[in-house]
Design an enzyme around this catalytic site. Structure first.
Site, PDB file in Angstrom:
ATOM      1  N   GLY A 188       0.727  -1.117   0.061  1.00 26.86           N
ATOM      2  CA  GLY A 188      -0.119   0.054   0.011  1.00 26.86           C
ATOM      3  C   GLY A 188       0.990   1.144   0.078  1.00 26.86           C
ATOM      4  O   GLY A 188       1.945   1.183  -0.317  1.00 26.86           O
ATOM      5  N   GLU A 218      10.375   2.205  -2.703  1.00 26.64           N
ATOM      6  CA  GLU A 218       9.704   2.385  -3.986  1.00 26.64           C
ATOM      7  C   GLU A 218       8.997   3.815  -4.061  1.00 26.64           C
ATOM      8  O   GLU A 218       9.512   4.584  -5.252  1.00 26.64           O
ATOM      9  CB  GLU A 218       8.711   1.407  -4.079  1.00 26.64           C
ATOM     10  CG  GLU A 218       7.816   1.537  -5.504  1.00 26.64           C
ATOM     11  CD  GLU A 218       6.392   0.680  -5.448  1.00 26.64           C
ATOM     12  OE1 GLU A 218       6.025   0.307  -6.718  1.00 26.64           O
ATOM     13  OE2 GLU A 218       5.840   0.303  -4.496  1.00 26.64           O
TER      14      GLU A 218
END
Length: 376
Positions: A188, A218
């Protein structure tokens, strides 16, 4: 080039050769890999409206929507896939399709991850979700075998990092550790939701000697990687922004590995060979780099990091493991030796039991690469 050097050089990679190579996939989201045709049929069954109802047009919509450079926008595409994965039938079919498609692409070992808490909208319990997905994988593995493909699939149970169910989901994973579940993950929105928010879940998993990976590096920087490492992660989901802790060389060849200086975090990850679950195409979509040739995966590999190759979300990136291999070969000069090394790193970084991984390496991966060399 001498005759001996020519004989030692790996053969040129062709599309057919890459398609036939055995592959290991550690980072692939079940809800990010639906077939457009399946999505359309399941949406009709449950009355969910899609942005397009023709397979090619729908596939194009997902890529365009995901290709925004923003992880937040990228994650919005999952509203449609998750909507059709709220019944036993929907979950079972999506899981079956995934096993069949991966096996057809040459994947011999895959870890499929999904968040059971996202599939409760139509009354299923967490355990019913897990049971449906596992049955789908069993169906798909059997169907793949009938087509001549052997694949082993392990499940990663995922908790959503912005929610407050980490301990509950970790306990769900533990309850199913002998029924197909091989590990745990959090996923998420990364920025603003550090891994340490789920510290209690990770502590429970460590007490029970159960492996976990953490999405980090990320959509957030090296500090997120540091936080994941502090929680005891065995792998890093993506992890590519670890390069923020590396000072590159100066001059024309700034990416020369022998001229780079590693910070303490990068050195720690390198020294301990914590595997990086890198997904090149997906990373381009979320703004990590502009092209495959600019992607840090090759630089990190050259520095000696344990780099693995992954798809992340096959639907959103219109990709497969063969496509990721092909892009790295065509745009970043990866050769057969490079692909084999990444595949072996991934195999031994898997969360399945060691005897299972050793068997896959001995019976599928090594013979597959030997055959490719003989063919080349």
């Amino acid at each position: 080039m001498t005759t001996d050097e020519h004989l030692d050089a790996p053969p040129a990679l062709t599309e057919a050769m890459i398609a036939g190579l055995p592959k290991v996939l550690l980072h692939d989201h079940l809800d990010g890999g639906l077939r457009p045709t399946t999505l359309i049929e399941l949406a009709a069954d449950v009355g969910h409206e899609l942005p397009a109802t023709e397979p090619d047009a729908l596939a194009e919509w997902f890529v365009t929507a995901a290709d925004s450079g923003s992880l937040v926008r990228y994650l919005e595409t999952f509203d449609h896939t998750i909507a059709v994965m709220q019944t036993v039938e929907g979950l079972r079919r999506v899981a079956r399709d995934a096993a069949v498609d991966l096996a057809a692409d040459g994947v011999v070992y895959a870890e499929q991850r999904y968040a059971p808490e996202q599939h409760l909208q139509r009354g299923l319990t967490l355990q019913e979700v897990v049971d449906a997905v596992q049955q789908g994988f069993d169906d798909g593995v059997a169907e793949a075998a009938e087509a001549g493909h052997t694949i082993t699939i392990g499940t990663l149970i995922t908790a959503m990092r912005h929610a407050d169910r980490g301990v509950e989901i970790a306990e769900l994973a533990l309850a199913n550790r002998d029924r197909g579940v091989v590990g745990f993950d959090i996923a998420g929105a990364e920025l603003g939701f550090p891994a340490s928010n789920q510290a209690a879940a990770f502590a429970e998993l460590r007490r029970e000697n159960f492996p976990f990976t953490i999405h980090a590096g990320e959509a957030d920087g090296a500090s997120s990687v540091h936080d994941a490492v502090q929680q005891g992660t065995l792998r890093l989901g993506h992890g590519v922004r670890l390069v923020e802790d590396v000072v590159r060389g100066e001059g024309a060849d700034v990416d020369a590995a022998d001229r780079a200086q590693l910070g303490r975090l990068a050195q720690w990850v390198l020294d301990r060979q914590i595997p990086l679950e890198v997904a090149p195409s997906s990373n381009l979509q979320t703004g990590i780099a502009g092209t495959i040739s600019q992607h840090p995966i090759t630089f990190l590999r050259d520095l000696g990091f344990a780099v693995t190759i992954n798809t992340d979300n096959r639907l959103m990136s219109a990709t497969s493991m063969s496509r990721e291999f092909t892009l790295l070969a065509a745009e970043a000069d990866w050769n057969l030796d490079d692909l084999e090394q990444a595949t072996l790193l991934a195999a031994f970084a898997g969360f399945a039991h060691r005897d299972v991984l050793e068997r896959i390496v001995a019976e599928q991966i090594l013979p597959g690469y030997e055959a490719a060399r003989a063919q080349g």
